[in-house]
Scaffold this motif. Sequence first.
Motif, short mmCIF file in Angstrom:
data_model
loop_
_atom_site.label_atom_id
_atom_site.label_comp_id
_atom_site.label_asym_id
_atom_site.label_seq_id
_atom_site.Cartn_x
_atom_site.Cartn_y
_atom_site.Cartn_z
N VAL A 111 0.88 -1.18 0.00
CA VAL A 111 0.00 0.00 0.00
C VAL A 111 0.91 1.22 0.00
O VAL A 111 1.47 1.59 1.03
CB VAL A 111 -0.94 0.00 1.22
N THR A 112 1.09 1.82 -1.17
CA THR A 112 2.06 2.90 -1.31
C THR A 112 1.45 4.25 -0.94
O THR A 112 0.24 4.37 -0.69
CB THR A 112 2.56 2.96 -2.76
N THR A 113 2.31 5.26 -0.93
CA THR A 113 1.86 6.63 -0.69
C THR A 113 0.92 7.04 -1.82
O THR A 113 1.21 6.78 -3.00
CB THR A 113 3.07 7.58 -0.66
N PRO A 114 -0.22 7.67 -1.52
CA PRO A 114 -1.19 8.02 -2.57
C PRO A 114 -0.60 8.94 -3.63
O PRO A 114 0.22 9.81 -3.33
CB PRO A 114 -2.31 8.74 -1.79
N THR A 115 -1.02 8.71 -4.86
CA THR A 115 -0.62 9.59 -5.96
C THR A 115 -1.47 10.86 -5.92
O THR A 115 -2.37 11.00 -5.09
CB THR A 115 -0.81 8.89 -7.31
N GLU A 116 -1.19 11.77 -6.86
CA GLU A 116 -1.94 13.03 -6.92
C GLU A 116 -3.44 12.77 -7.10
O GLU A 116 -4.27 13.37 -6.41
CB GLU A 116 -1.39 13.88 -8.07
N GLU A 117 -3.80 11.86 -8.02
CA GLU A 117 -5.21 11.56 -8.26
C GLU A 117 -5.85 10.90 -7.05
O GLU A 117 -7.01 11.20 -6.70
CB GLU A 117 -5.33 10.64 -9.49
N GLU A 118 -5.12 10.02 -6.38
CA GLU A 118 -5.65 9.36 -5.18
C GLU A 118 -5.82 10.35 -4.04
O GLU A 118 -6.79 10.26 -3.27
CB GLU A 118 -4.72 8.21 -4.77
N ARG A 119 -4.87 11.30 -3.92
CA ARG A 119 -5.01 12.33 -2.88
C ARG A 119 -6.26 13.17 -3.13
O ARG A 119 -6.96 13.55 -2.19
CB ARG A 119 -3.77 13.23 -2.83
N LEU A 120 -6.54 13.46 -4.41
CA LEU A 120 -7.75 14.22 -4.75
C LEU A 120 -9.01 13.46 -4.33
O LEU A 120 -9.93 14.06 -3.74
CB LEU A 120 -7.77 14.50 -6.26
N GLN A 121 -9.05 12.15 -4.59
CA GLN A 121 -10.22 11.34 -4.20
C GLN A 121 -10.37 11.31 -2.68
O GLN A 121 -11.49 11.36 -2.15
CB GLN A 121 -10.07 9.92 -4.74
N ILE A 122 -9.26 11.23 -1.95
CA ILE A 122 -9.31 11.21 -0.48
C ILE A 122 -9.84 12.54 0.05
O ILE A 122 -10.68 12.58 0.96
CB ILE A 122 -7.91 10.89 0.09
N LEU A 123 -9.34 13.64 -0.52
CA LEU A 123 -9.80 14.97 -0.08
C LEU A 123 -11.29 15.16 -0.37
O LEU A 123 -12.03 15.73 0.44
CB LEU A 123 -8.99 16.06 -0.77
N LYS A 124 -11.73 14.67 -1.54
CA LYS A 124 -13.17 14.76 -1.86
C LYS A 124 -14.00 13.98 -0.87
O LYS A 124 -15.10 14.40 -0.47
CB LYS A 124 -13.42 14.23 -3.28
N LEU A 125 -13.49 12.82 -0.45
CA LEU A 125 -14.21 11.99 0.50
C LEU A 125 -14.37 12.69 1.84
O LEU A 125 -15.46 12.71 2.43
CB LEU A 125 -13.45 10.66 0.69
N TYR A 126 -13.28 13.30 2.33
CA TYR A 126 -13.33 13.92 3.66
C TYR A 126 -13.98 15.30 3.66
O TYR A 126 -14.30 15.83 4.72
CB TYR A 126 -11.92 14.02 4.25
N THR A 127 -14.17 15.90 2.48
CA THR A 127 -14.83 17.21 2.42
C THR A 127 -16.25 17.09 1.86
O THR A 127 -16.85 18.09 1.47
CB THR A 127 -14.02 18.19 1.55
N LYS A 128 -16.75 15.85 1.81
CA LYS A 128 -18.08 15.61 1.23
C LYS A 128 -19.17 16.40 1.96
O LYS A 128 -20.11 16.91 1.35
CB LYS A 128 -18.37 14.11 1.28
N LYS A 129 -19.03 16.49 3.29
CA LYS A 129 -20.07 17.16 4.09
C LYS A 129 -19.61 18.53 4.58
O LYS A 129 -20.25 19.13 5.44
CB LYS A 129 -20.44 16.29 5.28
N VAL A 130 -18.49 19.02 4.02
CA VAL A 130 -17.95 20.31 4.45
C VAL A 130 -18.16 21.33 3.34
O VAL A 130 -17.77 21.06 2.19
CB VAL A 130 -16.44 20.19 4.79
N PRO A 131 -18.76 22.48 3.62
CA PRO A 131 -18.96 23.50 2.57
C PRO A 131 -17.64 24.14 2.18
O PRO A 131 -16.87 24.57 3.04
CB PRO A 131 -19.91 24.52 3.23
#
Length: 446
Positions: A111-131
């Motif tokens: 399980v490697t360090t997330p790439t740029e695209e994977e970091r974007l998906q992670i940020l979208k996940l954690y900001t889903k309920k944040v305006p």
Amino acid sequence: MGVFCSPHSVHRAHAGESEKVLREAFPEASSHAMLGKPSVIFIDEIDALCPRRDFREQDVRVASQLFTLMDSSKPSSNSAPEVVVVASTNRVDAIDPALRRSGRFDAEVEVTTPTEEERLQILKLYTKKVPLDPNVDLRTIAVSCNGYVGADSEALCRVATIFAVKRSSDANEAASVLSLTIEDWEHAKTIVGPSITRGVTVEIPKVTWEDIGGPKDLKKKLRQAVEWPIKHSAAFSRLGISPVRGILLHGPPGCSKTTLAKAAAHAAQASFFSLSGAELYSMYVGEGEALLRNTFQRARLVAPSIIFFDEADVVAAKRGGSSSSNITVGERLLSTLLTEMDGLEEAKGILVLAATNRPHAIDAALMRPGRFDLVLYVPLPDLEGRYEILRVHTRNIKIGPDVDLKRIVEDTELFTGAELEGLCREAGIVALREDITATVVCDRHF
């Protein structure tokens, strides 16, 4: 059905208890499997449970018990496995090698360090309920978060939200208008960094190209070599060009070689690792080489990154010519550096930046394309360069109307940048010696 084993639950004080816990876990999983419910036994932090069998007797006993249980639970060749053992660790090399073979742990998934695209998906996940503010671009934030793992991204979102809540409460804004702005994210990034480089990376120095007076051509070449591969990586890929691997800055002492490296690191916004000879020359055999290998390994994980060697002639001194122990240590360090820069494991996304005022002392094996691709000479500043340097160093000094910087420039031929900085500082001290309440530095002080 899942059975969870942790090192805390397995390791017991009395002899034989640890093995008993393991023996109970496997029959429990097998009993569920017999009822038609395939089971998973998950062992967390397995490096603590089954380290290399070198020292403690308990490690040998627990590891041997796990080997026996895994071998006995092996399915027949024509049936699917009903009990699967899954383990996790972040120190894979610390596990006993007998576990890492087919029949026990058949597959290894990194399980490697997330790439740029994977970091974007992670940020979208954690900001889903944040305006989010309309000006916030999550992709830009993901690009700037090199080396952030999932937990770091979660912490970044949490700290940015906390800061936004605090800001809105201080401004007495309604909770309904709360939104995360660019400033909130920038503030969060100053607090949350990539955990994988804690204690190793150096904070990127806040030195800009405008803070350095001197030859424009040199700064242009350095910018192209350092910034372009990071900011225009698609253009390099399109032409099939690989970026430079290393840059060596050499020239007389005090000509801003280290300051140029700091400005390059700040402009590129890459992870910055700094190594000195004092760190690498250890009293213990092999410790310096291990630090060098570990630095390159971490730099690969958080690429793009810059590894900076100040006074590079200490680390990369010429081989041969003496049989003293210090030279032997230097030769081992140099061999490690050569292997890391251009070995079997390619150093992708890593730029080695080095500075020295003794280029003749550096081994010839480093001075070739593929290692130090670019060798830049940092000369003494010319007339125009000295004027720029004096303007930079008198920005925060209140100088009198009678001070003519151009005349001072003409009188300071062969001065280096460090000497011009010292001149400005000494002029201020002379003014204070004359009158401790002085507010301006006059021509006579210079």
